[in-house]
Design a protein around this motif. Structure first.
Motif: not given
Length: 462
Positions: A43-46, A48-49, A150, A152-153, A165-166
């Motif tokens: 996923s895009e949000w992951s 960088s980490t 963290k 989410t909305s 992934e999480q």
């Protein structure tokens, strides 16, 4: 003895860093050329980490190469992740309160992942400081306060199953956080050079890495974050790799067998058979490319180990990081210059150097010695041992012996130093992060000494 020393000189490419050669050859190595590129399921949000976390060795790279990476994490994978994360934190050398056991028979919700990772942190005795009292807050409160969990909305969604992934992302955050909390992380070889309002952070690279190099200590990461741009020898990720490939292969319809003696080609066939590689694996490649590929294969015991070694190379890590963050990337030399440097060696000399490698392989004594030198370089880098690195490079690598090593290092340092001086002399205020092979910094008379001779202030950061 001379034969072994010559092999070791060739092995020092990992320190000298011509085109991040071993990384480059991981891309164009002929046996891999026909294999399709497998795009990770992320996923895009992951991204960088995980660019950080995948270097820690806490989960296999194969995990995010299939769609299950985005599915709920099975209990056995969750247990494996916790065990690997604990093993990584054990490297900090902190005292543990108890022996933990990780069950592999419960559902891993987001809450279960967060609480389990907090349990892991709470089992160590941390140095005094911000965040050290892990048990002062409730597990989820502590994890949220320090950005380890963290939402989410829709909120934290604690009751939802955590995906692979999480879980991998949370564990990766914990590893970096724990290292910062304990003042840990690989020390590396970092210098600061200043002139007026201009600053250069110079980091020595090892082009084939290890998970022990990650995370890097906060001093290195902060220096990168404070920089306006990244400078490397050559951009091996976005550069014109086709130019190098063109220099490596025959384009006139001939093959290697047409350009080397029958004895040399016969030796190559024996070496390939001993390595369980196809007899025609390198037929289209010039002698220097064959030699470099054989050296690369010799560094690691399996394709998986080779992939991880290339992935954890220092310059590749920062190139990927800069690309993700859209930080400007500049080249001190470039692919064309370095490709020409390698391919410009006379054919007779290329065959001679290839024979040295083949003789070493067929003797059964190498490449174990070369692999040991690479491990020594990696260890010295992690420890921040400049004197040790210099010894490995100068004594084992014999970079001061002229010839091949002068092509790889000595003849290039003057131009590098002059370009860095231009950065220091530019108008205004600017900060650059510069990553080149450690040999260019660690050896006497190279880049650092030349910058000192020009009158710049050079400070080692530890």
């Amino acid at each position: 003895m001379q034969r072994n020393n010559h092999w070791k000189k060739l092995g020092r490419w990992a320190g000298a860093g011509v085109l991040g050669l071993t990384i480059l050859l991981g891309h164009v190595y002929p046996l891999k050329a026909a294999e399709p590129v497998q795009v990770p399921f992320l996923s895009e949000w992951s991204i960088s980490t995980l660019n950080e976390g995948e270097k820690y060795g806490i989960f296999p790279l194969a995990w995010y190469k299939d769609e299950s990476f985005l599915q709920p994490i099975p209990a056995d994978k969750f247990a494996d992740l916790l065990k690997a994360t604990e093993k990584k934190l054990d490297q900090l050398g902190l005292k543990k309160k108890a022996a933990l056991s990780w069950s592999d028979n419960h559902v891993a919700t987001r809450e279960a992942v967060a609480v389990s990772l907090h349990k892991l942190l709470a089992n160590y005795e941390w140095p005094a400081g911000k965040g050290a009292d892990v048990t002062a807050l409730a597990p989820l409160e502590y994890m949220r306060k320090h950005g380890l969990v963290k939402g989410t909305s829709a909120g934290l969604e604690l009751d939802q199953p955590a995906t692979v992934e999480q879980a991998a992302v949370m564990a990766s955050r914990v590893v970096e956080f724990a290292n910062d909390l304990a003042g840990g992380g690989a020390k590396g070889l970092l210098w600061k050079v200043t002139k007026g309002q201009n600053t250069l952070y110079l980091l020595g690279s090892i082009h084939m890495g290890t998970t022990d190099m990650y995370p890097m200590q906060k001093t290195i990461r902060d220096a990168y974050e404070a920089s306006d741009d990244l400078w490397v020898e050559a951009d091996i990720l976005a550069g014109d790799m086709n130019y190098m490939l063109e220099k490596m292969i025959y384009s006139d319809g001939t093959t290697l067998q047409d350009h080397v003696s029958a004895a040399t080609y016969s030796k190559l066939q024996k070496a390939l058979a001993s390595m369980k590689l196809p007899e025609n694996a390198f037929d289209g490649y010039k002698p220097f490319a064959v030699g470099l590929s054989l050296v690369t294969v010799g560094y690691t015991g399996s394709p998986e180990e080779g992939e991880l070694a290339m992935l954890t190379g220092i310059d590749r890590y920062f190139l990927a990081k800069a690309m993700l963050e859209q930080k400007p990337i500049h080249e001190l030399e470039g692919i064309k210059l370095q490709a020409d440097l390698l391919s410009g060696v006379p054919a007779e000399q290329q065959e001679k150097e290839l024979n040295v490698i083949l003789d070493s392989l067929l003797s059964g004594k190498e490449p174990a010695a070369s692999y040991q030198v690479l491990q020594d370089m990696q260890t010295k880098w992690v420890q921040g041992d400049l004197e040790g690195m210099t010894q490995v490079l100068s004594v084992e690598g014999q970079f001061d012996a002229g010839g091949l090593n002068q092509r790889l290092v000595g003849e290039r340092d003057k131009n590098m130093a002059n370009k860095l001086a231009q950065l220091l002399e530019q108008e205004g205020e600017h900060t650059s992060f510069v990553v080149v092979g450690s040999a260019h910094y660690a050896l006497k008379g190279m880049v650092l000494d030349q910058l000192k001779e020009k009158g710049y202030q050079v400070e080692r950061l530890k």
